[in-house]
Design an enzyme around this catalytic site. Sequence first.
Site, short mmCIF file in Angstrom:
data_model
loop_
_atom_site.label_atom_id
_atom_site.label_comp_id
_atom_site.label_asym_id
_atom_site.label_seq_id
_atom_site.Cartn_x
_atom_site.Cartn_y
_atom_site.Cartn_z
N THR A 29 1.05 -1.05 0.34
CA THR A 29 0.14 -0.15 -0.16
C THR A 29 0.81 1.08 -0.35
O THR A 29 0.72 1.66 -0.67
CB THR A 29 -1.04 -0.05 1.30
N ASN A 86 -5.46 -9.95 -7.79
CA ASN A 86 -6.06 -10.71 -6.29
C ASN A 86 -7.12 -11.30 -5.85
O ASN A 86 -7.53 -11.95 -4.60
CB ASN A 86 -5.47 -10.32 -4.97
N GLN A 120 0.45 -9.73 -6.06
CA GLN A 120 0.51 -11.17 -6.11
C GLN A 120 1.46 -11.94 -7.34
O GLN A 120 1.05 -13.21 -7.43
CB GLN A 120 -1.66 -11.30 -6.70
N GLY A 135 5.72 -8.30 0.90
CA GLY A 135 6.52 -9.62 2.27
C GLY A 135 5.73 -10.58 2.20
O GLY A 135 5.95 -11.76 2.33
N HIS A 136 4.22 -10.41 2.74
CA HIS A 136 3.32 -11.40 3.18
C HIS A 136 2.21 -11.90 2.31
O HIS A 136 1.94 -12.79 2.78
CB HIS A 136 2.64 -10.51 4.60
N THR A 160 13.66 4.33 9.39
CA THR A 160 14.46 3.87 9.40
C THR A 160 13.88 2.73 9.39
O THR A 160 12.65 1.66 9.42
CB THR A 160 14.85 3.23 11.43
N CYS A 205 -9.13 -5.89 2.70
CA CYS A 205 -9.12 -4.46 3.31
C CYS A 205 -10.52 -3.92 3.08
O CYS A 205 -11.21 -3.60 3.44
CB CYS A 205 -7.91 -4.24 3.06
#
Length: 467
Positions: free
Chosen positions: A74, A153, A181, A200-201, A237, A329
């Site tokens: 996002t 997706n 995806q 990543g997920h 960071t 979402c």
Amino acid sequence: MKSPRLYLDHAATSPLRPEARQAMERCWTCTPGNAASAHVEGRAARAVLERARAQVAALVGARPEEVYFTSGATEATNLALRGAAQARRDARRHLVSTRIEHAAGLRVAESLACAGWKVTLLESDATGRIDPRSLSQDPMRNAALVSVIAAHNEIGTVQPLGDLAAAAHAGGAALHLDAVQAASSMDLGEVPWDLLSLSGHKLGGPQGVGALVVRGSLPLAPVLVGGTQESGLRPGTVPVALAAGFGAAAEAAFARRESEAHRLSALRDRLAGAIRERFPRLVPLGASWTRPGSALPHVLAFGVDDARGDELVGALDEAGVAASSAAACTGSARSHVLDALGVPEHVGMLRLSLGWSTTAVEIDAAAGRVAEALSRLLAMTPFERRRRPFATRAAEAGVALTPLHWEAAEAVFTFHMQKGVLPGARHLARALGPGVELESLFPKGLATLAAWLGIPAPDRGCRPHAV
Ligand code: PLP
């Protein structure tokens, strides 16, 4: 013995791969430094970060210095679209995208439109394919950027990426791909994209990390302002351990990309065939049913007549299968994608999505459970079908349901079905009797009750205890 649950919601989030877990544990245990620090610990963290960057770059055929870590896709898409818009100084203030984008892309497009950009949203065909010819002269006039979801997706359809890239570039625009995806199963290195969003997920990495990959010299302005991390394009960071987990997941996905694509598409087709055999009334959605070669190997979507998406998900949940009816979402709302594809209002969607941990045994078990759950659901009365989503929403709100709650729910629902929500409220007021106010049962009275039941809320100002 209770049968084990079956997790078929990898498109929402994929369980953490062991490689990613180990990389993160190693980092948290052995690498205490900030990757921007100049000391030994900082340099060690930086080495971990740069290894992760190279692993992510390899997955999409990019160079490590083209990868900028973000908090997820996002943020990456916000950075791509807003960043490109902010860096633009000429008259090309036009974004071309599609009606079937993930909310991350659609909402940014809307906000650019509010900021004075011209935004063109292309239509897809009924399977979700965007025709590259729709990027012809007129829609492309003065376009700075074309942004497309590379592989869908919700319905799994893969876009003709080479042709879309050629058409975008011929019109003088850069191409952004939402490759969230697509990345685990497609070779994206050959496609001449300019910007690419990753998460990543969705690969078996951790939640909370993603990347924007930027090729070439496309000007981009940072969306966040702050320090000099990620070359100043994404200050803050960098979470080194999350990046390490993302990198390890990307490396594992890359190493098994082809074999996994074959394995998962065979499992997807086996699941589709077995469900259809037992439940022939399904409505195929997306390309996997008609053009499986142009579909993601891990996503299977179909519609069910006369059922809502949240009812379908609830029925499967009860049968021990985790699935979804839209992007996670979206919540329990109907997906905008169904409207864009022209799917009638009375058809609800179910998405089953597979991934690295899915086995053939699970798929065979799932087919029976899904078909049975759907048949059971469709045999229920409309209120019986709402029971499960209603109870879930109440539990989410921390409300322990009493018989009075159920009585209220059934009264409003029954009368809503017959006459609309207001007569339901009047009936309810009579049924509850004097002194019982809906607010004491439901936090916002009738509005909450209607939301939990998935029926339209009454006009504002309607207070059922006062009617
Ligand atoms: N784009 C697509 C196609 C997705 O499936 C998702 C996740 O639901 C996103 C973007 C957003 O990704 P993230 O959760 O990393 O913000």
